[in-house]
Motif scaffolding. Sequence first.
Motif, PDB file in Angstrom:
ATOM      1  N   PRO A 291      15.919 130.087 -36.745  1.00  0.00           N
ATOM      2  CA  PRO A 291      16.510 131.276 -36.684  1.00  0.00           C
ATOM      3  C   PRO A 291      15.627 132.126 -35.694  1.00  0.00           C
ATOM      4  CG  PRO A 291      15.460 131.488 -38.669  1.00  0.00           C
ATOM      5  CD  PRO A 291      15.327 130.063 -38.154  1.00  0.00           C
ATOM      6  N   VAL A 292      15.877 133.209 -35.129  1.00  0.00           N
ATOM      7  CA  VAL A 292      15.063 133.989 -34.363  1.00  0.00           C
ATOM      8  C   VAL A 292      13.710 134.450 -35.035  1.00  0.00           C
ATOM      9  CG1 VAL A 292      14.810 136.108 -32.895  1.00  0.00           C
ATOM     10  CG2 VAL A 292      16.864 134.643 -32.622  1.00  0.00           C
ATOM     11  N   ARG A 293      12.564 134.482 -34.499  1.00  0.00           N
ATOM     12  CA  ARG A 293      11.529 134.911 -35.288  1.00  0.00           C
ATOM     13  C   ARG A 293      10.866 136.173 -34.491  1.00  0.00           C
ATOM     14  NH1 ARG A 293       9.288 130.472 -38.126  1.00  0.00           N
ATOM     15  NH2 ARG A 293      11.101 129.958 -39.392  1.00  0.00           N
ATOM     16  N   PRO A 294      11.334 137.099 -34.796  1.00  0.00           N
ATOM     17  CA  PRO A 294      11.094 138.528 -33.929  1.00  0.00           C
ATOM     18  C   PRO A 294       9.530 138.715 -33.921  1.00  0.00           C
ATOM     19  CG  PRO A 294      12.075 139.277 -36.150  1.00  0.00           C
ATOM     20  CD  PRO A 294      12.125 137.803 -36.133  1.00  0.00           C
ATOM     21  N   ALA A 295       8.751 138.238 -34.851  1.00  0.00           N
ATOM     22  CA  ALA A 295       7.376 138.539 -34.366  1.00  0.00           C
ATOM     23  C   ALA A 295       6.332 137.327 -33.998  1.00  0.00           C
ATOM     24  CB  ALA A 295       6.888 138.749 -35.882  1.00  0.00           C
ATOM     25  N   PHE A 296       6.964 136.289 -33.273  1.00  0.00           N
ATOM     26  CA  PHE A 296       6.211 134.948 -32.831  1.00  0.00           C
ATOM     27  C   PHE A 296       6.008 135.147 -31.533  1.00  0.00           C
ATOM     28  CE2 PHE A 296       5.779 130.754 -31.851  1.00  0.00           C
ATOM     29  CZ  PHE A 296       4.768 130.319 -32.567  1.00  0.00           C
ATOM     30  N   GLN A 297       4.692 135.976 -31.428  1.00  0.00           N
ATOM     31  CA  GLN A 297       4.292 136.310 -30.000  1.00  0.00           C
ATOM     32  C   GLN A 297       4.306 135.236 -28.914  1.00  0.00           C
ATOM     33  OE1 GLN A 297       1.462 135.302 -28.184  1.00  0.00           O
ATOM     34  NE2 GLN A 297       1.176 137.143 -26.737  1.00  0.00           N
ATOM     35  N   PRO A 298       3.709 134.051 -29.250  1.00  0.00           N
ATOM     36  CA  PRO A 298       3.998 133.182 -28.030  1.00  0.00           C
ATOM     37  C   PRO A 298       5.346 132.836 -27.604  1.00  0.00           C
ATOM     38  CG  PRO A 298       2.473 132.271 -30.039  1.00  0.00           C
ATOM     39  CD  PRO A 298       3.392 133.395 -30.353  1.00  0.00           C
ATOM     40  N   GLU A 299       6.433 132.850 -28.458  1.00  0.00           N
ATOM     41  CA  GLU A 299       7.784 132.802 -27.987  1.00  0.00           C
ATOM     42  C   GLU A 299       8.115 133.772 -26.897  1.00  0.00           C
ATOM     43  OE1 GLU A 299      12.265 132.212 -30.067  1.00  0.00           O
ATOM     44  OE2 GLU A 299      10.465 131.802 -31.309  1.00  0.00           O
ATOM     45  N   TRP A 300       7.578 135.025 -27.499  1.00  0.00           N
ATOM     46  CA  TRP A 300       8.244 136.372 -26.537  1.00  0.00           C
ATOM     47  C   TRP A 300       7.317 136.180 -25.137  1.00  0.00           C
ATOM     48  CZ3 TRP A 300      12.321 138.918 -27.031  1.00  0.00           C
ATOM     49  CH2 TRP A 300      12.700 138.985 -28.426  1.00  0.00           C
ATOM     50  N   ALA A 301       6.036 135.673 -25.130  1.00  0.00           N
ATOM     51  CA  ALA A 301       5.190 135.511 -23.938  1.00  0.00           C
ATOM     52  C   ALA A 301       5.849 134.274 -23.048  1.00  0.00           C
ATOM     53  CB  ALA A 301       3.887 135.297 -24.222  1.00  0.00           C
ATOM     54  N   ALA A 302       6.361 133.434 -23.670  1.00  0.00           N
ATOM     55  CA  ALA A 302       7.022 132.173 -22.910  1.00  0.00           C
ATOM     56  C   ALA A 302       8.398 132.624 -22.421  1.00  0.00           C
ATOM     57  CB  ALA A 302       7.038 130.887 -23.770  1.00  0.00           C
ATOM     58  N   ARG A 303       9.067 133.660 -23.124  1.00  0.00           N
ATOM     59  CA  ARG A 303      10.269 133.815 -22.703  1.00  0.00           C
ATOM     60  C   ARG A 303      10.318 134.765 -21.481  1.00  0.00           C
ATOM     61  NH1 ARG A 303      15.330 133.840 -24.662  1.00  0.00           N
ATOM     62  NH2 ARG A 303      14.375 132.872 -26.691  1.00  0.00           N
ATOM     63  N   GLY A 304       9.276 135.804 -21.416  1.00  0.00           N
ATOM     64  CA  GLY A 304       9.040 136.408 -20.456  1.00  0.00           C
ATOM     65  C   GLY A 304       8.516 135.593 -19.078  1.00  0.00           C
ATOM     66  N   HIS A 305       7.810 134.772 -19.456  1.00  0.00           N
ATOM     67  CA  HIS A 305       7.271 133.801 -18.346  1.00  0.00           C
ATOM     68  C   HIS A 305       8.707 133.332 -17.544  1.00  0.00           C
ATOM     69  CE1 HIS A 305       5.041 131.031 -15.838  1.00  0.00           C
ATOM     70  NE2 HIS A 305       5.694 129.769 -16.475  1.00  0.00           N
TER      71      HIS A 305
END
Length: 115
Positions: free
Chosen positions: A58-72
């Motif tokens: 499921p989506v993990r709203p608090a997993f910072q590396p995933e958000w950073a990678a997504r932004g990249h």
Amino acid sequence: MLCARRRTGRADWSALRRLHEVLLAVAPTRGARVSHAVVTAEDAGPQAGLDLLDALEPVRPAFQPEWAARGHLLALLGRADEARTAWQRAISLTTAPAQRRHLEEQVAALADPCR
């Protein structure tokens, strides 16, 4: 691989991707999956990496590396507004000052690509 990169100036992304696939077979953690997505993007293009991130459940709203990678990956695809949103989410989850600065610089570069 590091020795080859030192000699050639290039990483063997295909080999790194295969290593990540083996890692996932042994330890299929969320971090390993995010790392695999980034390596896949280097080997097969940013959309391939983003597709792997999108498939994480499921989506993990608090997993910072995933958000950073997504932004990249979104930035590489030219999807600046979505990249900004993802990086801002990563910034909100970041406590390390150096990481925060790096992510803030990425957001600023979206506004001024000549930076």
